[in-house]
Design a protein around this motif. Structure first.
Motif, short mmCIF file in Angstrom:
data_model
loop_
_atom_site.label_atom_id
_atom_site.label_comp_id
_atom_site.label_asym_id
_atom_site.label_seq_id
_atom_site.Cartn_x
_atom_site.Cartn_y
_atom_site.Cartn_z
N ARG A 1 -11.49 12.18 -23.14
CA ARG A 1 -12.64 13.24 -23.04
C ARG A 1 -11.99 14.49 -22.92
N LEU A 2 -10.86 14.80 -22.48
CA LEU A 2 -10.01 16.07 -22.56
C LEU A 2 -10.08 16.52 -23.98
N GLY A 3 -9.72 15.62 -25.06
CA GLY A 3 -9.68 15.96 -26.43
C GLY A 3 -10.95 16.34 -26.88
N SER A 4 -11.90 15.79 -26.35
CA SER A 4 -13.30 16.18 -26.86
C SER A 4 -13.75 17.55 -26.27
N ALA A 5 -13.55 17.56 -25.20
CA ALA A 5 -13.83 18.85 -24.47
C ALA A 5 -13.17 20.19 -24.90
N VAL A 6 -11.82 20.15 -25.22
CA VAL A 6 -10.96 21.07 -26.02
C VAL A 6 -11.55 21.46 -27.47
N ALA A 7 -11.65 20.32 -28.06
CA ALA A 7 -12.40 20.42 -29.39
C ALA A 7 -13.73 21.19 -29.55
N GLU A 8 -14.65 20.76 -28.51
CA GLU A 8 -15.86 21.22 -28.25
C GLU A 8 -15.87 22.53 -27.98
N ALA A 9 -14.93 23.17 -27.10
CA ALA A 9 -14.93 24.60 -26.38
C ALA A 9 -14.28 25.36 -27.72
N ALA A 10 -13.52 24.85 -28.48
CA ALA A 10 -12.73 25.70 -29.54
C ALA A 10 -13.50 26.47 -30.36
N ARG A 11 -13.08 27.63 -30.57
CA ARG A 11 -13.97 28.58 -31.55
C ARG A 11 -13.13 28.75 -32.72
N VAL A 12 -13.54 29.26 -33.77
CA VAL A 12 -12.90 29.40 -35.07
C VAL A 12 -12.42 30.85 -34.67
N ASP A 13 -12.86 31.76 -34.26
CA ASP A 13 -12.50 33.21 -33.94
C ASP A 13 -11.50 33.43 -32.73
N VAL A 14 -11.46 32.44 -31.90
CA VAL A 14 -10.45 32.41 -30.98
C VAL A 14 -9.55 31.23 -30.64
#
Length: 211
Positions: free
Chosen positions: A149-162
């Motif tokens: 769940r943590l992996g999914s949360a980080v990937a979902e929040a991650a943005r290409v410009d940050v």
């Protein structure tokens, strides 16, 4: 793409650098470098390794299912799930995860709004923002004990410009196309977390309120 040996060497160099800054206390953190795309394989620090004294045998070759390639007694960190999720989302070349006091403090202070915002600071250029008065928002996600769940949360929040995500009261994940890019992004985020925290202290002392 680097060979496994080259990726191993890069991981060890990154670990020694981050450990020398005090960013990997008590065997915490994990660092990886991608070796192949199809299938995904990457070199990553093993679970429980002292990053200040990392040896080649402490860096494992894993696939997308977190299976260790080759023989050996060591296991990868359970947080490898986050690395897999980020590699699959961005195809980046390296991911660094460290634990520091400042990124923990900032993630706590700004957790409710889900991001920490930095405005018009010189160091955002290191994150790829060169425009005048640039505004960067670094996402913050909960520290889920369920690691998939943590992996999914980080990937979902991650943005290409940050190229970074803060995990509340835990640490930061930073990544880049190359190990050097990932290191630059991590250094910039760590500087900015310290800057934001100290600026808030100054503002509070002057009765201006936090940013």
């Amino acid at each position: 793409m680097p060979t496994f040996h080259e990726a191993q060497t890069s991981v060890i160099e990154l670990a020694h650098f981050a450990a020398s800054r005090g960013w990997l206390p008590a065997t915490s953190g994990n660092l990886s470098v991608r070796v192949t795309d199809h299938p995904l394989q990457f070199a990553i620090t093993r679970s429980g390794a002292d990053k200040s004294r990392l040896r080649p045998e402490d860096v494992l070759l894993l696939d997308a299912d977190m299976r260790v390639q080759g023989d050996g007694p060591y296991k990868p960190s359970a947080e490898t799930t986050v690395h897999v999720a980020l590699y699959q989302k961005f195809g980046c070349g390296s991911i660094l995860h460290v634990h520091t006091v400042y990124n923990n403090l900032v993630s706590e202070l700004y957790a409710d709004q889900g991001f920490v915002e930095i405005r018009a600071h010189e160091l955002v250029k290191a994150l790829g923002h060169w425009e005048e008065d640039a505004v960067v928002r670094i996402p913050i996600v909960p520290n889920w004990a369920d690691l998939p769940r943590l992996g999914s949360a980080v990937a979902e929040a991650a943005r290409v410009d940050v190229p970074a995500v803060l995990v509340r009261a835990h640490g930061v994940y930073a990544w880049g196309d190359t190990p050097d890019d990932a290191r630059r992004h991590l250094e910039a985020v760590e500087f900015l977390c310290e800057y934001v925290y100290k600026l808030d202290l100054v503002r509070l002392a002057r009765g201006l309120g936090a940013v």
